[in-house]
Scaffold this active site. Structure first.
Site, PDB file in Angstrom:
ATOM      1  N   SER A 159       0.827  -1.201   0.000  1.00  0.00           N
ATOM      2  CA  SER A 159       0.000   0.000   0.000  1.00  0.00           C
ATOM      3  C   SER A 159       0.869   1.262   0.000  1.00  0.00           C
ATOM      4  O   SER A 159       1.609   1.496  -0.948  1.00  0.00           O
ATOM      5  CB  SER A 159      -0.974  -0.050   1.178  1.00  0.00           C
ATOM      6  OG  SER A 159      -1.979   0.910   1.061  1.00  0.00           O
ATOM      7  N   ASP A 254     -10.594  -2.924  -4.391  1.00  0.00           N
ATOM      8  CA  ASP A 254      -9.600  -1.989  -3.869  1.00  0.00           C
ATOM      9  C   ASP A 254      -9.665  -0.703  -4.685  1.00  0.00           C
ATOM     10  O   ASP A 254      -9.534  -0.747  -5.911  1.00  0.00           O
ATOM     11  CB  ASP A 254      -8.219  -2.632  -3.999  1.00  0.00           C
ATOM     12  CG  ASP A 254      -7.079  -1.782  -3.456  1.00  0.00           C
ATOM     13  OD1 ASP A 254      -7.336  -0.674  -2.951  1.00  0.00           O
ATOM     14  OD2 ASP A 254      -5.922  -2.237  -3.539  1.00  0.00           O
ATOM     15  N   HIS A 284      -8.250  -4.866  -0.356  1.00  0.00           N
ATOM     16  CA  HIS A 284      -7.056  -4.161   0.088  1.00  0.00           C
ATOM     17  C   HIS A 284      -6.750  -4.497   1.547  1.00  0.00           C
ATOM     18  O   HIS A 284      -7.643  -4.548   2.385  1.00  0.00           O
ATOM     19  CB  HIS A 284      -7.258  -2.651  -0.059  1.00  0.00           C
ATOM     20  CG  HIS A 284      -6.004  -1.869   0.160  1.00  0.00           C
ATOM     21  ND1 HIS A 284      -5.118  -1.589  -0.854  1.00  0.00           N
ATOM     22  CD2 HIS A 284      -5.472  -1.325   1.279  1.00  0.00           C
ATOM     23  CE1 HIS A 284      -4.107  -0.888  -0.371  1.00  0.00           C
ATOM     24  NE2 HIS A 284      -4.294  -0.728   0.925  1.00  0.00           N
TER      25      HIS A 284
END
Length: 312
Positions: A159, A254, A284
């Site tokens: 991320s 996501d 995610h």
């Protein structure tokens, strides 16, 4: 239309609903951080054993943790992943990503150097990338004391950490950091403008939504002028050619999905060797939720194999 969520992801969403957890955009930074940190006890399995961990500090005071994999010898010189944790540049530390760092270490047979970079909003862009770059340079300069091979370095993260790794790969390409052998980008942030279609598709009902990403951006990069800076938005770099080979993971549910896919495609178009794994049914953050989302353990193993091969 997106593929259906994996049953384990549906279980996670039911757990979130039952807990009464507020969405990020309704919370202040401190309580949101505490909520994120507390989730580790429920969402992550017990951390696997490794051969050694060593807590270290950069000259600037930034904390790091060095992991050496099970089965490695104390005198063995190992390739190394310099790892940046996720958490939107606002959350996360060495503890929240200890399981992922240990798992990548064992799966790859490489050392992992995890970096506890400064967090926003107290330290907004570009503080995180400055700290991460310092750690990469330190790893190469002090390789003998760390038991690592400075010619076999990788960068990676999940991320926000994937964002920092992509930026670091561009810096290494330009000679601002030591040469790299691999960039490991796990559902990375690549474009601060947040204009890709997936931001419009995922607006509610997930741990990370488009509004949640805006919440993170407001703290890390509050000035819109910074969104075009390639150090914040690597997708906006003039050229990606010449960067280290990449392993890119994207997941279907996501808001970052489309920008991650665009980044993988652009790397390939510009001649960078890319392995792009897209998992349509996951959401995610799955890699740090693998006590509930069990397929994430297989994804960590695949990322570890990419590291093993890339740093062989």
């Amino acid at each position: 239309m997106a593929a259906p969520l994996h049953p384990d992801c549906l279980t996670l969403l039911e757990m979130i609903r039952a807990s009464g957890r507020q969405p990020l955009e309704a919370m202040e930074t401190g309580p949101a951080r505490a909520q994120y940190a507390a989730g580790r006890l429920v969402l992550q399995p017990p951390p696997p054993d490794v051969a050694e961990t060593r807590d270290l500090r950069l000259p600037s005071g930034i904390a790091m943790r060095l992991y050496r994999p099970q089965g490695s010898r104390a005198e063995e010189v190992l390739p190394c992943l310099v790892f940046a944790h996720g958490g939107g540049w606002v959350f996360g530390d060495l503890a929240t990503h200890d399981h992922l760092a240990r798992s990548l270490c064992n799966a790859s047979g490489c050392a992992v150097l995890a970096v506890d970079y400064r967090l926003a909003p107290e330290h907004p862009f570009p503080a995180a990338i400055d700290d991460y770059a310092e750690a990469i340079a330190h790893a190469a300069a002090h390789a003998s004391g760390l038991g690592i091979d400075p010619t076999r370095l990788a960068v990676g993260g999940d991320s926000a950490g994937g964002n920092l790794a992509a930026v670091a790969a561009l810096m290494a390409r330009d000679g601002r950091l030591p040469a790299l052998r691999l960039q490991l980008l796990l559902y990375p942030v690549t474009d601060m403008a947040q204009g890709h279609d997936s931001h419009a598709r995922f607006t509610s009902g997930l741990p990370l939504t488009a509004a949640g990403m805006r919440w993170f951006r407001d703290r890390y990069a509050p000035e819109p002028a910074s969104w075009a800076d390639w150090r914040a938005s690597p997708l906006r770099a003039a050229e990606l050619s010449g960067t280290a080979p990449a392993f890119v993971l994207t997941v279907g549910h996501d808001p970052l999905c489309d920008e991650g896919c665009d980044y993988a495609r652009r790397l390939e178009r510009e001649g960078v060797p890319v392995s792009h794994l897209h998992v349509a049914g996951l959401l995610h953050g799955a890699l740090t939720m693998c006590a509930v989302i069990r397929p994430a353990l297989d994804l960590i193993a695949m990322a570890g194999l990419a590291l093993r091969r890339g740093l062989a």
